[in-house]
Design a protein around this motif. Structure first.
Motif, PDB file in Angstrom:
ATOM      1  N   ARG A  88       0.849  -1.247  -0.004  1.00  0.00           N
ATOM      2  CA  ARG A  88      -0.023   0.031  -0.102  1.00  0.00           C
ATOM      3  C   ARG A  88       0.780   1.444  -0.090  1.00  0.00           C
ATOM      4  O   ARG A  88       0.439   2.231  -0.832  1.00  0.00           O
ATOM      5  N   ARG A  89       1.873   1.258   0.817  1.00  0.00           N
ATOM      6  CA  ARG A  89       2.759   2.182   0.728  1.00  0.00           C
ATOM      7  C   ARG A  89       3.480   2.697  -0.547  1.00  0.00           C
ATOM      8  O   ARG A  89       3.697   3.731  -0.979  1.00  0.00           O
ATOM      9  N   THR A  90       3.857   1.474  -1.004  1.00  0.00           N
ATOM     10  CA  THR A  90       4.515   1.499  -2.463  1.00  0.00           C
ATOM     11  C   THR A  90       3.514   1.910  -3.289  1.00  0.00           C
ATOM     12  O   THR A  90       3.950   3.019  -4.215  1.00  0.00           O
ATOM     13  N   ALA A  91       2.325   1.620  -3.511  1.00  0.00           N
ATOM     14  CA  ALA A  91       1.182   2.128  -4.441  1.00  0.00           C
ATOM     15  C   ALA A  91       1.193   3.573  -4.188  1.00  0.00           C
ATOM     16  O   ALA A  91       0.828   4.504  -5.162  1.00  0.00           O
ATOM     17  N   GLN A  92       0.973   3.952  -3.052  1.00  0.00           N
ATOM     18  CA  GLN A  92       0.649   5.525  -2.487  1.00  0.00           C
ATOM     19  C   GLN A  92       1.949   6.393  -3.366  1.00  0.00           C
ATOM     20  O   GLN A  92       1.593   7.502  -3.868  1.00  0.00           O
ATOM     21  N   ILE A  93       2.991   5.870  -3.073  1.00  0.00           N
ATOM     22  CA  ILE A  93       4.135   6.536  -3.477  1.00  0.00           C
ATOM     23  C   ILE A  93       4.337   6.704  -4.918  1.00  0.00           C
ATOM     24  O   ILE A  93       4.479   7.704  -5.764  1.00  0.00           O
ATOM     25  N   SER A  94       4.052   5.618  -5.351  1.00  0.00           N
ATOM     26  CA  SER A  94       4.083   5.181  -7.168  1.00  0.00           C
ATOM     27  C   SER A  94       3.028   6.310  -7.755  1.00  0.00           C
ATOM     28  O   SER A  94       3.233   6.844  -8.554  1.00  0.00           O
ATOM     29  N   ASN A  95       1.828   6.204  -6.960  1.00  0.00           N
ATOM     30  CA  ASN A  95       0.683   7.171  -7.729  1.00  0.00           C
ATOM     31  C   ASN A  95       1.222   8.523  -7.448  1.00  0.00           C
ATOM     32  O   ASN A  95       0.772   9.353  -8.241  1.00  0.00           O
ATOM     33  N   THR A  96       1.822   8.902  -6.274  1.00  0.00           N
ATOM     34  CA  THR A  96       2.190  10.429  -6.014  1.00  0.00           C
ATOM     35  C   THR A  96       3.113  10.707  -6.998  1.00  0.00           C
ATOM     36  O   THR A  96       2.989  11.847  -7.827  1.00  0.00           O
ATOM     37  N   TYR A  97       3.895   9.916  -7.383  1.00  0.00           N
ATOM     38  CA  TYR A  97       4.956  10.045  -8.513  1.00  0.00           C
ATOM     39  C   TYR A  97       4.487  10.149  -9.856  1.00  0.00           C
ATOM     40  O   TYR A  97       5.001  11.088 -10.654  1.00  0.00           O
ATOM     41  N   PHE A  98       3.584   9.207 -10.227  1.00  0.00           N
ATOM     42  CA  PHE A  98       2.834   9.092 -11.431  1.00  0.00           C
ATOM     43  C   PHE A  98       2.290  10.369 -11.644  1.00  0.00           C
ATOM     44  O   PHE A  98       2.385  11.125 -12.677  1.00  0.00           O
ATOM     45  N   ARG A  99       1.418  10.824 -10.681  1.00  0.00           N
ATOM     46  CA  ARG A  99       0.573  12.199 -11.004  1.00  0.00           C
ATOM     47  C   ARG A  99       1.386  13.327 -10.899  1.00  0.00           C
ATOM     48  O   ARG A  99       0.965  14.282 -11.689  1.00  0.00           O
ATOM     49  N   ARG A 100       2.471  13.209 -10.442  1.00  0.00           N
ATOM     50  CA  ARG A 100       3.529  14.767 -10.473  1.00  0.00           C
ATOM     51  C   ARG A 100       4.071  14.693 -11.709  1.00  0.00           C
ATOM     52  O   ARG A 100       4.458  15.691 -12.185  1.00  0.00           O
ATOM     53  N   ARG A 101       4.663  13.498 -12.245  1.00  0.00           N
ATOM     54  CA  ARG A 101       5.329  13.574 -13.169  1.00  0.00           C
ATOM     55  C   ARG A 101       4.487  13.293 -14.621  1.00  0.00           C
ATOM     56  O   ARG A 101       5.035  13.960 -15.632  1.00  0.00           O
ATOM     57  N   PHE A 102       3.481  12.686 -14.517  1.00  0.00           N
ATOM     58  CA  PHE A 102       2.806  12.441 -15.737  1.00  0.00           C
ATOM     59  C   PHE A 102       1.210  12.741 -16.041  1.00  0.00           C
ATOM     60  O   PHE A 102       0.574  12.382 -16.947  1.00  0.00           O
ATOM     61  N   MET A 103       0.612  13.672 -15.012  1.00  0.00           N
ATOM     62  CA  MET A 103      -0.642  14.095 -15.081  1.00  0.00           C
ATOM     63  C   MET A 103      -0.618  15.660 -14.854  1.00  0.00           C
ATOM     64  O   MET A 103       0.360  16.206 -13.812  1.00  0.00           O
ATOM     65  N   ILE A 104      -1.541  16.232 -15.218  1.00  0.00           N
ATOM     66  CA  ILE A 104      -1.750  17.638 -14.828  1.00  0.00           C
ATOM     67  C   ILE A 104      -3.349  18.198 -14.477  1.00  0.00           C
ATOM     68  O   ILE A 104      -4.123  17.269 -14.772  1.00  0.00           O
ATOM     69  N   THR A 105      -3.240  18.914 -13.497  1.00  0.00           N
ATOM     70  CA  THR A 105      -4.704  19.231 -12.890  1.00  0.00           C
ATOM     71  C   THR A 105      -4.890  20.484 -13.139  1.00  0.00           C
ATOM     72  O   THR A 105      -3.996  21.307 -12.986  1.00  0.00           O
ATOM     73  N   LEU A 106      -6.151  21.015 -13.322  1.00  0.00           N
ATOM     74  CA  LEU A 106      -6.560  22.532 -13.662  1.00  0.00           C
ATOM     75  C   LEU A 106      -7.758  22.494 -12.425  1.00  0.00           C
ATOM     76  O   LEU A 106      -8.845  21.776 -12.788  1.00  0.00           O
ATOM     77  N   GLN A 107      -7.774  23.376 -11.512  1.00  0.00           N
ATOM     78  CA  GLN A 107      -8.781  23.753 -10.963  1.00  0.00           C
ATOM     79  C   GLN A 107      -9.418  25.257 -10.996  1.00  0.00           C
ATOM     80  O   GLN A 107      -8.716  26.362 -10.978  1.00  0.00           O
ATOM     81  N   VAL A 108     -10.752  25.494 -11.267  1.00  0.00           N
ATOM     82  CA  VAL A 108     -11.551  26.687 -11.419  1.00  0.00           C
ATOM     83  C   VAL A 108     -12.551  26.789 -10.459  1.00  0.00           C
ATOM     84  O   VAL A 108     -13.226  25.673 -10.227  1.00  0.00           O
ATOM     85  N   ASN A 109     -12.557  27.874  -9.679  1.00  0.00           N
ATOM     86  CA  ASN A 109     -13.944  27.841  -8.877  1.00  0.00           C
ATOM     87  C   ASN A 109     -14.851  29.081  -9.456  1.00  0.00           C
ATOM     88  O   ASN A 109     -14.377  29.780 -10.515  1.00  0.00           O
ATOM     89  N   ASN A 110     -16.050  29.037  -8.929  1.00  0.00           N
ATOM     90  CA  ASN A 110     -17.270  29.941  -9.380  1.00  0.00           C
ATOM     91  C   ASN A 110     -16.948  31.530  -9.057  1.00  0.00           C
ATOM     92  O   ASN A 110     -17.762  32.086  -9.513  1.00  0.00           O
ATOM     93  N   GLU A 111     -15.797  31.793  -8.424  1.00  0.00           N
ATOM     94  CA  GLU A 111     -15.350  33.302  -8.588  1.00  0.00           C
ATOM     95  C   GLU A 111     -14.611  33.638  -9.815  1.00  0.00           C
ATOM     96  O   GLU A 111     -14.581  34.984  -9.630  1.00  0.00           O
ATOM     97  N   ASP A 112     -14.324  32.810 -10.733  1.00  0.00           N
ATOM     98  CA  ASP A 112     -13.657  33.173 -11.805  1.00  0.00           C
ATOM     99  C   ASP A 112     -14.663  33.336 -13.012  1.00  0.00           C
ATOM    100  O   ASP A 112     -15.649  32.593 -13.107  1.00  0.00           O
ATOM    101  N   ALA A 113     -14.453  34.291 -13.928  1.00  0.00           N
ATOM    102  CA  ALA A 113     -15.319  34.726 -14.929  1.00  0.00           C
ATOM    103  C   ALA A 113     -15.267  33.453 -15.950  1.00  0.00           C
ATOM    104  O   ALA A 113     -16.224  33.191 -16.705  1.00  0.00           O
ATOM    105  N   ALA A 114     -14.340  32.678 -15.933  1.00  0.00           N
ATOM    106  CA  ALA A 114     -14.186  31.668 -16.777  1.00  0.00           C
ATOM    107  C   ALA A 114     -15.168  30.295 -16.255  1.00  0.00           C
ATOM    108  O   ALA A 114     -15.291  29.327 -17.264  1.00  0.00           O
ATOM    109  N   TYR A 115     -15.750  30.316 -15.264  1.00  0.00           N
ATOM    110  CA  TYR A 115     -16.135  29.075 -14.877  1.00  0.00           C
ATOM    111  C   TYR A 115     -17.545  28.590 -15.613  1.00  0.00           C
ATOM    112  O   TYR A 115     -17.851  27.536 -16.043  1.00  0.00           O
TER     113      TYR A 115
END
Length: 436
Positions: A45-72
């Motif tokens: 489980r610890r290995t999977a968590q570390i691997s998932n964190t490493y994978f998300r940091r290196r191979f995934m991107i995230t965008l977060q927009v809230n409803n205070e933004d005009a583009a929402y």
């Protein structure tokens, strides 16, 4: 007697016997097995968590927009259009418009509901999570729950989300119900005249040959050349003169051109009795941003100094604006930069050469009566006929053959004729002689 210490062989046999006894004990074996499994699972489980964190940091991107933004809302609408086949979880957004007369219009739009959605954009899967928090925010005077939408996808280039946001904003702006804003001179300032008009499609004004395309290209080139003018020390101004018979689309094309490029229109009559040189100069140099100034029927205000009519009593005292005042307002020392001026006239020969010289008028364009090409294009567009329609051919031939004594039809006459028979193209053909 002295007690002898146990030998090493005796100790070994003792531990061996103890290990055999423990190994044969079923309770101990069960506990050791469970402990081993627990340790192994914890490690995995610890290995999977570390691997998932490493994978998300290196191979995934995230965008977060809230409803205070005009583009929402733009982003939600963009997601909804592309996830229609993947999700059935929607939320409704209802808007009510009520006029003073009591007429009410209801508008309902659907957005992705709260939860998880998936969509494909540019051949890439995107996970969308829309969440509502307990806290509330003040927006447009209304307290609304705080919301966020989070987009996650494979990749490491943030330009992917940048292009997605730009595309969602562009679609929202293109589909926004905006109108053509008209300004009128009131005293020393420009005041909005009525409500914004419905924008006119540039293709709805039928002109001969490539006139429409050429004028659009010229306007586009000018508004994108501010740096070029500044580098060369040339005043960043553009003047157009549209001339030709009445009803040939001069004013209509200016409105359509302004609508096409998102500009407002400022109307100014030089024949207004309260207008003088100072006020004219002030108005021309304080036009609202992103607007064009129209001086309609310029010939009615001034007659060429070379024209015998210039000294006729009928043309005296028509305006308090002097000719020299107009020239200075158009390209004097105090003239503002980034100004686009249109002049229209039915009688170009009456205009003084000094008024329409380069620098004051940079492009002259003749608007003529309807040609065969224009007749065909107007018929096809009005009645939604195919471009090779036999009815269009028949209409053009009959219109040309019905003309008498060199008479010509203006586009305004043709359009008025079509409106008399807007549901019956055959009647428009059969009654063409009524126009002459």
């Amino acid at each position: 007697m002295t007690e002898l210490a146990p030998s090493s062989s005796s100790q070994s046999s003792f531990f061996a016997s103890l290990y055999d006894n423990l190994q044969q004990n079923p309770y101990f074996n069960a506990g050791a097995g469970l402990a081993g499994i627990g340790i192994a699972m914890s490690f995995l489980r610890r290995t999977a968590q570390i691997s998932n964190t490493y994978f998300r940091r290196r191979f995934m991107i995230t965008l977060q927009v809230n409803n205070e933004d005009a583009a929402y809302p733009w982003l939600l609408d963009f997601i909804n259009k592309r996830s229609a086949t993947q999700t059935r979880n929607l939320s409704a957004n209802t808007t009510v418009h009520q006029a003073e007369s009591g007429k009410t219009e209801l508008s309902i739009s659907f957005l992705p509901g709260h939860g998880t959605h998936f969509l494909v954009h540019n051949y890439r899967w995107i996970k969308v999570e829309r969440q509502r928090e307990k806290q509330v925010i003040q927006k447009d005077g209304i307290r609304t729950p705080f919301e966020t939408v989070t987009l996650t996808t494979l990749g490491s280039d943030v330009r992917f989300f940048k292009s997605l946001l730009e595309q969602s904003a562009r679609e929202a702006i293109d589909n926004a119900e905006t109108g053509l804003v008209i300004y009128q001179a009131v005293g020393p300032q420009w005041i909005r005249f009525g409500v914004p008009r419905k924008k006119r499609d540039i293709e709805s004004v039928v002109l001969d040959g490539k006139i429409c395309e050429q004028l659009v290209a010229d306007f586009q080139e000018f508004i994108g050349s501010a740096g070029w003018y500044a580098d060369r020390g040339v005043p960043y101004r553009r003047g157009y003169l549209f001339y030709g018979p009445p009803g040939t689309g001069k004013s209509s094309f200016i409105s359509a051109l302004a609508s096409h490029f998102g500009y407002s229109v400022c109307l100014l009559s030089l024949s207004e009795r309260t207008l003088d040189d100072d006020r004219l100069n002030h108005l021309l140099n304080t036009a609202p941003p992103n607007s064009v100034v129209i001086l309609e029927d310029i010939d009615a205000a001034f007659v060429s100094r070379e024209d015998p009519l210039s000294n006729h009593p009928a043309y005296q005292g028509l305006s308090r604006v002097t000719f020299s005042g107009l020239l200075n307002a158009l390209d004097g020392v105090a003239c503002a930069e980034e100004r686009i001026t249109f002049m229209t006239t039915n009688y170009v020969e009456r205009l003084d050469p000094a008024l329409i010289r380069p620098g004051r008028v940079d492009r002259k364009q003749f608007f003529g009566n309807a040609t065969e090409m224009m007749l065909r294009k107007m018929f096809v567009r009005f009645y939604r006929e195919p471009s090779d329609s036999n009815l269009a051919d028949e209409f053009v031939k009959k219109a040309i053959s019905s003309a008498e004594d060199g008479k010509h039809l203006s586009p305004a006459q043709i359009q008025g004729h079509f409106l008399m028979h807007k549901q019956d193209p055959r009647a428009a053909i059969d009654n063409i002689r009524n126009l002459f």
